[in-house]
Design an enzyme around this catalytic site. Structure first.
Site, PDB file in Angstrom:
ATOM      1  CG  ASP A 107      -5.591  -1.321  -1.199  1.00 39.99           C
ATOM      2  OD1 ASP A 107      -6.686  -1.613  -0.680  1.00 39.99           O
ATOM      3  OD2 ASP A 107      -4.583  -1.072  -0.527  1.00 39.99           O
ATOM      4  CD  GLU A 114      -9.814  -5.158  10.438  1.00 40.16           C
ATOM      5  OE1 GLU A 114      -9.438  -4.662  11.534  1.00 40.16           O
ATOM      6  OE2 GLU A 114      -9.123  -5.141   9.403  1.00 40.16           O
TER       7      GLU A 114
HETATM    8  N1  UDP Z   1      -8.313   5.062   2.784  1.00 44.30           N
HETATM    9  C1  UDP Z   1      -9.028   6.212   2.997  1.00 44.30           C
HETATM   10  N2  UDP Z   1      -8.375   7.306   3.507  1.00 44.30           N
HETATM   11  C2  UDP Z   1      -7.033   7.322   3.807  1.00 44.30           C
HETATM   12  C3  UDP Z   1      -6.315   6.144   3.596  1.00 44.30           C
HETATM   13  C4  UDP Z   1      -6.969   5.028   3.090  1.00 44.30           C
HETATM   14  O1  UDP Z   1     -10.209   6.246   2.713  1.00 44.30           O
HETATM   15  O2  UDP Z   1      -6.521   8.359   4.262  1.00 44.30           O
HETATM   16  C5  UDP Z   1      -8.985   3.859   2.230  1.00 44.30           C
HETATM   17  C6  UDP Z   1      -8.216   3.147   1.112  1.00 44.30           C
HETATM   18  O3  UDP Z   1      -8.606   3.616  -0.170  1.00 44.30           O
HETATM   19  C7  UDP Z   1      -8.563   1.678   1.326  1.00 44.30           C
HETATM   20  C8  UDP Z   1      -8.824   1.598   2.833  1.00 44.30           C
HETATM   21  O4  UDP Z   1      -9.112   2.929   3.275  1.00 44.30           O
HETATM   22  O5  UDP Z   1      -9.729   1.300   0.616  1.00 44.30           O
HETATM   23  C9  UDP Z   1      -7.624   1.047   3.617  1.00 44.30           C
HETATM   24  O6  UDP Z   1      -6.502   1.871   3.389  1.00 44.30           O
HETATM   25  P1  UDP Z   1      -5.060   1.312   2.958  1.00 44.30           P
HETATM   26  O7  UDP Z   1      -5.240   0.424   1.785  1.00 44.30           O
HETATM   27  O8  UDP Z   1      -4.139   2.473   2.809  1.00 44.30           O
HETATM   28  O9  UDP Z   1      -4.681   0.494   4.248  1.00 44.30           O
HETATM   29  P2  UDP Z   1      -3.903  -0.882   4.388  1.00 44.30           P
HETATM   30  O10 UDP Z   1      -4.488  -1.823   3.388  1.00 44.30           O
HETATM   31  O11 UDP Z   1      -2.478  -0.554   4.075  1.00 44.30           O
HETATM   32  O12 UDP Z   1      -4.155  -1.277   5.774  1.00 44.30           O
HETATM   33 MN    MN Z   2      -4.975  -1.618   1.440  1.00 43.19          MN
END
Ligand code: UDP
Ligand code: MN
Length: 285
Positions: A143, A226
């Site tokens: 995203d 990270e």
């Molecule tokens: N993701 C995943 N499983 C989950 C939630 C998120 O594999 O249950 C993936 C999601 O597609 C993204 C990454 O992990 O590529 C980070 O998740 P998210 O974007 O929801 O986190 P944020 O950016 O809000 O920290």
């Molecule tokens: Mn994200």
């Protein structure tokens, strides 16, 4: 007379050649359009999971990656089964990819704050250990938003490279601090006792360097993914961290977030059987 016609023609041809070369070379990148050696491979590890936005996110990211030469895309779903609409779209985008699955372990699913994308990224790291011998890898969430320039820069990473990420925390930014040309700490709205308070979108790692650290992996620790991963690459001196994006003076990646959509409600087949909507229903994740 003939000599002047010949010279004029030669001048025109030379001028056109120069023009076409100028058009082919995007300004400011260090890619290999005008020489024979292919650039080192760049492995993109993308965690993803099934939700209404999934195919849309992957489409946007995929067509960004399509501009990058010698790229291999590891798309890893947090699931036990692949989402068929996703496989279909990956084939359609047409860059070399592997569609893998790596479900989040059940014990973390009950947590209030879940370690999102960790099982997927670790699966990607296992794949790198088993299949890659050189090049660089990068964790690209499905995203986020990526300027092409950062891919051209990160692929020459010798150990670990870092750069600023936009749209992170109250500072609107997470970045290495560069003073007198050297890494001098980190700027991020949440430090949380981390040695490396950086965003997932803000660093890349050399494959051979990673292979020389057999225990390196990402911890299931929300907020510390990270930091834990980078610490597992020790020994790594701060002076060895390469500062990209013009010494961290440019924002080339953004931690964007997509509005969540309601799952689609069922199609009324009594009403719509025999229409295009039956086919469309299968496109929806
Ligand atoms: N993701 C995943 N499983 C989950 C939630 C998120 O594999 O249950 C993936 C999601 O597609 C993204 C990454 O992990 O590529 C980070 O998740 P998210 O974007 O929801 O986190 P944020 O950016 O809000 O920290
Ligand atoms: Mn994200």
């Amino acid at each position: 007379m003939y000599l002047s016609i010949f010279l004029t023609t030669a001048c025109i041809i030379f001028y056109q050649y120069q023009l076409s070369k100028a058009n082919l070379m995007p300004s400011g990148n260090v890619d290999h359009i005008d020489n024979e050696i292919p650039p080192p491979p760049l492995y993109i590890i993308t965690p993803t999971y099934k939700r209404p936005e999934q195919v849309a996110e992957i489409t946007r990211l995929g067509y960004t990656l399509k501009h990058i030469p010698n790229i291999f895309w590891l798309v890893i779903e947090d699931a036990t089964l692949q989402t068929p609409q996703l496989t279909r779209q990956l084939k359609r985008i047409g860059i070399p990819f592997e569609h893998l699955t790596a479900p989040m372990p059940n014990k973390f699913k009950k947590n209030k704050v879940k370690p999102r994308g960790v099982s997927n990224r670790n699966r990607g790291l296992d794949w790198i250990r088993a299949n890659a011998t050189d090049g660089v890898f990068y964790f690209a969430d499905d995203d986020n938003t990526y300027d092409l320039q950062i891919f051209h820069e990160m692929r020459y990473t010798k150990k670990v490279s870092m750069w600023p990420v936009g749209l992170v925390t109250k500072y609107g930014l997470s970045s290495p601090i560069v003073r007198k040309g050297k890494l001098d700490g980190f700027y991020d709205g949440w430090i949380g006792g981390r040695k490396y308070p950086v965003d997932m979108a803000g660093f890349a790692v050399n494959v051979q360097f990673f292979l020389s650290r057999p225990k390196a992996e990402m911890p299931y620790k929300p907020g510390y993914e990270e930091d834990g991963f980078l610490k597992s690459l020790a020994p790594l001196n701060n002076t060895e961290i390469e500062l990209l994006a013009s010494q961290c003076t440019e924002v080339l990646t953004w931690h964007t977030q997509t509005k969540k959509n309601q799952p689609a409600s069922n199609l009324d087949l009594k009403k719509y059987n025999g229409t295009n909507l039956v086919k469309l229903r299968d496109m929806i994740v």
